[in-house]
Design an enzyme around this catalytic site. Structure first.
Site, mmCIF file in Angstrom:
data_model
loop_
_atom_site.group_PDB
_atom_site.id
_atom_site.type_symbol
_atom_site.label_atom_id
_atom_site.label_comp_id
_atom_site.label_asym_id
_atom_site.label_seq_id
_atom_site.Cartn_x
_atom_site.Cartn_y
_atom_site.Cartn_z
ATOM 1 N N THR A 13 -3.775 7.280 -10.800
ATOM 2 C CA THR A 13 -2.328 7.237 -10.995
ATOM 3 C C THR A 13 -1.783 5.869 -10.581
ATOM 4 O OG1 THR A 13 -1.790 8.101 -8.790
ATOM 5 C CG2 THR A 13 -2.180 9.708 -10.544
ATOM 6 N N GLY A 14 -0.606 5.555 -11.104
ATOM 7 C CA GLY A 14 0.049 4.307 -10.724
ATOM 8 C C GLY A 14 -0.597 3.069 -11.308
ATOM 9 N N ILE A 21 -2.677 -2.592 -7.691
ATOM 10 C CA ILE A 21 -3.870 -1.956 -7.127
ATOM 11 C C ILE A 21 -4.458 -0.950 -8.113
ATOM 12 C CG2 ILE A 21 -4.666 -0.385 -5.320
ATOM 13 C CD1 ILE A 21 -2.663 -1.730 -3.425
ATOM 14 N N GLY A 22 -3.602 -0.157 -8.759
ATOM 15 C CA GLY A 22 -4.102 0.847 -9.685
ATOM 16 C C GLY A 22 -4.897 0.255 -10.825
ATOM 17 N N SER A 157 0.034 4.353 3.910
ATOM 18 C CA SER A 157 0.375 2.977 4.269
ATOM 19 C C SER A 157 0.185 2.852 5.771
ATOM 20 C CB SER A 157 1.808 2.679 3.818
ATOM 21 O OG SER A 157 2.096 1.306 3.893
ATOM 22 N N TYR A 170 10.158 5.647 2.335
ATOM 23 C CA TYR A 170 8.779 5.351 1.958
ATOM 24 C C TYR A 170 7.830 5.689 3.101
ATOM 25 C CZ TYR A 170 4.674 2.524 0.784
ATOM 26 O OH TYR A 170 3.399 2.091 0.532
#
Length: 262
Positions: A13-14, A21-22, A157, A170
């Site tokens: 995903t992403g 990064i994805g 994170s 976030y």
């Protein structure tokens, strides 16, 4: 490690920007022999300061080799609670199975305590945390346990290591992902499915301004930010048979990040 995922099917995903990064993860898994469904939601990037990929979704897919027998794509907004199940179902319908789930997507949000709103808290929770759990649920419901290499790789994170007071929605939502990892791993351990979370540390995906870039670089022993390829190599290992004994862990892959130096 090329070829170590031959015959496996992955969902990443992403995957919406070539600098992200994805994208690096999907490229590495393809190079390792996997068939890959990539998910994106370009409207999120378009509303952020860094913007959407200038080449658009078609350019991102072309850079991965183009849609074909080993690469497919689906767009979905994970603010929709039904979207995770639809995305997993699309992977199974396209490739016949799903072995590796990489929940790399994220909603970014800059709100401190004076600015934070209920709407943004709810949206970050829905996209970052709720969708990750619902993706894991849908993955587990369809997984064929006779197939080797069942893997769920989540993304958190650094909020479990140091405060992120300027990014409360976030940080809270990503903290939930880190906290649920061990419980999901326990829920799936008897089925031979491993669940781990990656904290990639500061990664240069074009989002930071020059001042922050310099400040963070001083706090990294290598003198540079992490690169998407640094993260992709770790994810490829977690997706491989070599990681079969590792589950329930949050792996802090930060290059020795010294927060106190900033």
């Amino acid at each position: 490690m090329e070829g170590d995922l031959e015959g496996r099917v992955a969902l990443v995903t992403g995957v919406s920007r070539r600098i992200g990064i994805g994208f690096a993860i999907a490229r590495d898994l393809l190079a390792a022999g996997a068939r890959v469904l990539v998910h994106s939601w370009a409207p999120h990037d378009a509303e952020q300061p860094w913007g959407a990929d200038p080449a658009g979704t078609d350019g991102v897919l072309a850079a991965l080799g183009g849609i074909g027998p080993r690469l497919a794509h689906v767009a979905a907004d994970f603010a929709d609670p039904e979207a995770p199940a639809r995305v997993v179902a699309h992977a199974v319908e396209t490739f016949g199975a799903l072995d590796v789930l990489v929940a790399n997507h994220a909603r970014s949000s800059i709100q401190d305590l004076t600015e934070v709103t209920a709407a943004e808290l709810d949206l970050c929770w829905a996209v970052n945390a709720r969708a990750s759990v619902l993706l894991a649920q849908a993955y587990a419901a369809q997984h064929d346990d006779s197939r080797p290499g069942g893997r769920i790789i989540l993304f958190t994170s650094g909020q479990h290591l140091a405060p992120m007071s300027r990014e409360l929605p976030y940080a809270i939502s990503k903290g939930a992902v880190q906290q649920v990892t061990l419980s999901l791993a326990d829920a799936l351990a008897d089925r031979g499915i491993t669940v781990n979370a990656v904290n990639p540390g500061p990664v240069d995906t074009g989002w930071a301004d020059p001042e922050l870039t310099r400040s963070v670089a001083r706090a990294l022993p290598a003198g540079r930010w992490g690169a998407p390829d640094d993260v992709a190599r770790l994810v490829r290992w977690l997706a491989s048979d070599d990681s079969a004994w590792i589950t329930g862990q949050t792996i802090n892959s930060e290059g020795g990040f010294r927060r106190w130096v900033m």
